[in-house]
Design a protein around this motif. Structure first.
Motif, PDB file in Angstrom:
ATOM      1  N   ASP A  57       0.819  -1.204   0.000  1.00  0.00           N
ATOM      2  CA  ASP A  57       0.000   0.000   0.000  1.00  0.00           C
ATOM      3  C   ASP A  57       0.857   1.261   0.000  1.00  0.00           C
ATOM      4  O   ASP A  57       0.394   2.350   0.392  1.00  0.00           O
ATOM      5  CB  ASP A  57      -0.930   0.000   1.215  1.00  0.00           C
ATOM      6  CG  ASP A  57      -1.935  -1.140   1.149  1.00  0.00           C
ATOM      7  OD1 ASP A  57      -2.524  -1.344   0.071  1.00  0.00           O
ATOM      8  OD2 ASP A  57      -2.118  -1.829   2.169  1.00  0.00           O
ATOM      9  N   ARG A 120      -4.652  -7.909  -8.255  1.00  0.00           N
ATOM     10  CA  ARG A 120      -5.134  -6.810  -7.425  1.00  0.00           C
ATOM     11  C   ARG A 120      -5.515  -5.595  -8.267  1.00  0.00           C
ATOM     12  O   ARG A 120      -6.494  -4.904  -7.967  1.00  0.00           O
ATOM     13  CB  ARG A 120      -4.069  -6.417  -6.393  1.00  0.00           C
ATOM     14  CG  ARG A 120      -4.573  -5.345  -5.430  1.00  0.00           C
ATOM     15  CD  ARG A 120      -3.513  -4.872  -4.463  1.00  0.00           C
ATOM     16  NE  ARG A 120      -4.057  -3.860  -3.572  1.00  0.00           N
ATOM     17  CZ  ARG A 120      -3.324  -3.096  -2.761  1.00  0.00           C
ATOM     18  NH1 ARG A 120      -2.002  -3.269  -2.713  1.00  0.00           N
ATOM     19  NH2 ARG A 120      -3.888  -2.189  -1.988  1.00  0.00           N
ATOM     20  N   ASP A 123      -9.005  -6.353  -9.560  1.00  0.00           N
ATOM     21  CA  ASP A 123     -10.045  -6.427  -8.542  1.00  0.00           C
ATOM     22  C   ASP A 123     -10.399  -5.050  -7.991  1.00  0.00           C
ATOM     23  O   ASP A 123     -11.574  -4.704  -7.843  1.00  0.00           O
ATOM     24  CB  ASP A 123      -9.597  -7.348  -7.400  1.00  0.00           C
ATOM     25  CG  ASP A 123      -9.539  -8.812  -7.817  1.00  0.00           C
ATOM     26  OD1 ASP A 123     -10.071  -9.154  -8.889  1.00  0.00           O
ATOM     27  OD2 ASP A 123      -8.943  -9.613  -7.062  1.00  0.00           O
ATOM     28  N   GLU A 124      -9.402  -4.246  -7.678  1.00  0.00           N
ATOM     29  CA  GLU A 124      -9.672  -2.973  -7.019  1.00  0.00           C
ATOM     30  C   GLU A 124     -10.139  -1.884  -7.986  1.00  0.00           C
ATOM     31  O   GLU A 124     -10.786  -0.922  -7.573  1.00  0.00           O
ATOM     32  CB  GLU A 124      -8.440  -2.511  -6.245  1.00  0.00           C
ATOM     33  CG  GLU A 124      -8.077  -3.445  -5.093  1.00  0.00           C
ATOM     34  CD  GLU A 124      -7.496  -2.714  -3.899  1.00  0.00           C
ATOM     35  OE1 GLU A 124      -7.753  -1.497  -3.762  1.00  0.00           O
ATOM     36  OE2 GLU A 124      -6.780  -3.366  -3.115  1.00  0.00           O
ATOM     37  N   TYR A 125      -9.827  -2.047  -9.279  1.00  0.00           N
ATOM     38  CA  TYR A 125     -10.254  -1.042 -10.257  1.00  0.00           C
ATOM     39  C   TYR A 125     -11.431  -1.518 -11.098  1.00  0.00           C
ATOM     40  O   TYR A 125     -11.871  -0.818 -12.006  1.00  0.00           O
ATOM     41  CB  TYR A 125      -9.073  -0.641 -11.145  1.00  0.00           C
ATOM     42  CG  TYR A 125      -8.208   0.425 -10.516  1.00  0.00           C
ATOM     43  CD1 TYR A 125      -7.554   0.196  -9.311  1.00  0.00           C
ATOM     44  CD2 TYR A 125      -8.048   1.664 -11.117  1.00  0.00           C
ATOM     45  CE1 TYR A 125      -6.769   1.162  -8.731  1.00  0.00           C
ATOM     46  CE2 TYR A 125      -7.259   2.638 -10.546  1.00  0.00           C
ATOM     47  CZ  TYR A 125      -6.625   2.393  -9.347  1.00  0.00           C
ATOM     48  OH  TYR A 125      -5.845   3.364  -8.771  1.00  0.00           O
TER      49      TYR A 125
END
Length: 266
Positions: A57, A120, A123-125
């Motif tokens: 992160d 990731r 998934d997150e966008y």
């Protein structure tokens, strides 16, 4: 009147990937200046939304807005992503983005592109991750759409924008490379490169392209000293060596040694 001969091209070029992670943008901008001053031939970033190494992160910046800034900041080097994820943008939009950065840079963009792999990001966008097979199929379908859009644009790109395709899948990815790429980027040792390069040329023969002469071989050489592997890379036909470095410090020591080695090849 005697004309001036064009400068000779180096036998092998040197690229550096400045990973846009764990750094403020001022540190990235400074690394770009240092890399160009060192004499590298190409400066790459990557097309991810989160760090791949270290703190997951940690600080991170987007690829294509950054390339637009690099196009204004630099004067000589080629620039591009190592590599753009085909999944994140409509192919026609990506073609327009690439054409625009090509013009901003005065014709120094390389369109590096691949099928995508980091879940990731998807998934997150909100992108569909699919399977390796569906992502590779999407890449194959995107390439002619990108070239068709370039041909239809006003203004047109300043040059035939070189396409770099990354990946080593022997049955599907190398087929796409044979059909569409000007540069093929790979990882691994020299023997792996030789073997896959031969497979690429078999695909080239099948699609009617002389990939041995038309497709530059690019190889990642992180952690390797030019005095130890450089001669073998030249013998294997490598035309571009690439190194990567991460923020916040962007250590270019090994890059500088590769640039000195390149210059010594004559």
């Amino acid at each position: 009147m005697t004309g001036t001969a064009a400068p000779s091209q180096p036998r092998v070029r040197v690229g550096v990937q400045l990973q846009p992670q764990h750094a403020g943008y001022g540190q990235i901008r400074d690394a770009v200046l240092r890399a160009e001053d060192l004499g590298v031939d190409v400066i790459f970033n990557w097309d991810h939304f989160f760090p791949l190494y270290g703190d997951p992160d940690g600080r991170h910046f987007e690829c294509w807005t950054m390339l637009g800034a690099w196009a204004e900041q630099t004067e000589r080097v080629e620039i591009g992503a190592l590599v753009t994820c085909n999944s994140y943008r409509n192919p026609e939009l990506l073609a327009d983005m690439a054409r625009t950065v090509d013009h901003i840079s005065g014709g120094r963009l390389i369109l590096g592109i691949g099928a995508g792999w980091f879940q990731r990001d998807y998934d997150e966008y909100g992108y569909e991750f699919g399977t390796p097979g569906t992502r590779i199929a999407d890449l194959a379908q995107a390439m002619p759409r990108i070239r068709a859009r370039w041909a239809a644009m006003n203004p047109a790109p300043t040059r035939d924008i070189p396409v770099m395709i990354g990946g080593g899948g022997e049955r599907k990815t190398l087929r796409i490379v044979a059909e569409h790429a000007d540069v093929w980027h790979s990882f691994g040792d020299v023997e792996t490169l030789r073997r896959k390069s031969g497979i690429l040329d078999e695909h080239g023969a099948a699609v009617g392209r002389d990939t041995a002469s038309l497709v530059t071989r690019s190889l990642g050489v992180d952690g390797q000293e030019p005095g130890e592997v450089g001669a073998d890379l030249l013998a294997a036909g490598v035309g571009l060596v690439t190194l990567s470095t991460s923020g916040p410090d962007y250590d270019l020591g090994l890059v500088e040694r590769w640039v000195r080695w390149r210059d010594a090849q004559g």
